[in-house]
Motif scaffolding. Structure first.
Motif, PDB file in Angstrom:
ATOM      1  N   VAL A 170       0.858  -1.169   0.000  1.00  0.00           N
ATOM      2  CA  VAL A 170       0.000   0.000   0.000  1.00  0.00           C
ATOM      3  C   VAL A 170       0.902   1.230   0.000  1.00  0.00           C
ATOM      4  N   TYR A 171       0.660   2.137  -0.927  1.00  0.00           N
ATOM      5  CA  TYR A 171       1.455   3.358  -1.042  1.00  0.00           C
ATOM      6  C   TYR A 171       0.603   4.563  -0.669  1.00  0.00           C
ATOM      7  N   CYS A 172       1.214   5.519   0.017  1.00  0.00           N
ATOM      8  CA  CYS A 172       0.553   6.785   0.301  1.00  0.00           C
ATOM      9  C   CYS A 172       1.024   7.793  -0.729  1.00  0.00           C
ATOM     10  N   ASP A 173       0.110   8.349  -1.508  1.00  0.00           N
ATOM     11  CA  ASP A 173       0.469   9.330  -2.532  1.00  0.00           C
ATOM     12  C   ASP A 173       0.981  10.632  -1.925  1.00  0.00           C
ATOM     13  N   ASP A 174       0.579  10.944  -0.688  1.00  0.00           N
ATOM     14  CA  ASP A 174       0.984  12.211  -0.078  1.00  0.00           C
ATOM     15  C   ASP A 174       2.423  12.190   0.430  1.00  0.00           C
ATOM     16  N   CYS A 175       2.794  11.149   1.169  1.00  0.00           N
ATOM     17  CA  CYS A 175       4.135  11.133   1.782  1.00  0.00           C
ATOM     18  C   CYS A 175       5.072  10.106   1.160  1.00  0.00           C
ATOM     19  N   ARG A 178       5.529   3.337   1.948  1.00  0.00           N
ATOM     20  CA  ARG A 178       5.137   2.021   1.443  1.00  0.00           C
ATOM     21  C   ARG A 178       4.900   1.113   2.638  1.00  0.00           C
ATOM     22  N   ALA A 188       0.769   3.734  10.766  1.00  0.00           N
ATOM     23  CA  ALA A 188       0.215   4.628   9.769  1.00  0.00           C
ATOM     24  C   ALA A 188       1.363   5.157   8.930  1.00  0.00           C
ATOM     25  N   CYS A 189       1.024   5.848   7.886  1.00  0.00           N
ATOM     26  CA  CYS A 189       2.069   6.436   7.048  1.00  0.00           C
ATOM     27  C   CYS A 189       2.650   7.655   7.745  1.00  0.00           C
ATOM     28  N   CYS A 191       2.256  10.676   7.135  1.00  0.00           N
ATOM     29  CA  CYS A 191       1.311  11.789   7.276  1.00  0.00           C
ATOM     30  C   CYS A 191       0.752  11.876   8.689  1.00  0.00           C
TER      31      CYS A 191
END
Length: 196
Positions: A170-175, A178, A188-189, A191
């Motif tokens: 799962v990738y976070c587009d904001d920060c 991975r 959590a990521c 962010c």
């Protein structure tokens, strides 16, 4: 609270290894409103505590590795890491096969909390991370199986023994973080980093 029938694997391990207090701790961490632990995280925590207790019971060589880290190594997908951890435990006097047989799954934790302790999560407003991860894992297993079957039936495939590996991240587009599926339970990521 548990009725007649088979005894909970978690309750048996708690009694056998004198893990007093851990049942209440598991219940508290699962039932609280804030910073609630997932069942998978609770299972990992319980298994690390069990490993630490079995090291104490063995009374062998002192191990200078954090029990949670040692548990992660014993469960590692990397064969070398896993073998090194198993040898370390054996040198410390722990029967690795017996230890593995006593490790519990998140389902066993759920059964113990609900049936033995009568605990419930604070709210049940819909699917949980555990539910989503379980569904994704089943789909991933099915994808791997279908891909392996299809490839093995190809006469012109230039691979003698095809092995199919899938990896879901799962990738976070904001920060840009991975996360593996296992990490979704525990964190959590970037962010949501408290230092920001």
């Amino acid at each position: 609270m548990s009725g007649p029938g088979r005894r909970s694997k978690v309750a048996t391990a708690i009694e056998t290894h004198d893990l007093d207090g851990i049942g209440a701790e598991l219940e508290s961490r699962w039932s609280r409103e804030q910073d609630r632990w997932s069942l998978r995280r609770l299972a990992d925590y319980f298994n690390a505590e069990l490993l630490e207790q079995m090291l104490r019971e063995a009374g062998g060589t002192t191990v200078e590795i954090d029990p949670a880290d040692l548990y992660d190594r014993v469960q590692s997908d990397d064969r070398t890491t896993r073998t090194e951890a198993e040898r370390l435990l054996e040198r410390a006097g722990v029967d690795v096969d017996a230890l593995r047989s006593e490790f519990v799954s998140y389902q066993a934790i759920r059964t113990y909390l609900r049936s033995h302790r009568g605990a419930e999560p604070p709210t049940d407003d819909g699917p949980t991370v555990d539910d989503a991860v379980g569904t994704i894992r089943r789909l991933d297993g099915r994808l791997t199986s279908v891909a392996r079957d299809r490839l093995s039936n190809l006469d012109d495939l230039a691979v003698a023994s095809p092995r199919v590996l899938t990896s879901i991240r799962v990738y976070c587009d904001d920060c840009g973080a991975r996360l593996d599926l296992d990490a979704l339970d525990d964190g959590a990521c970037n962010c949501f980093d408290d230092s920001n």
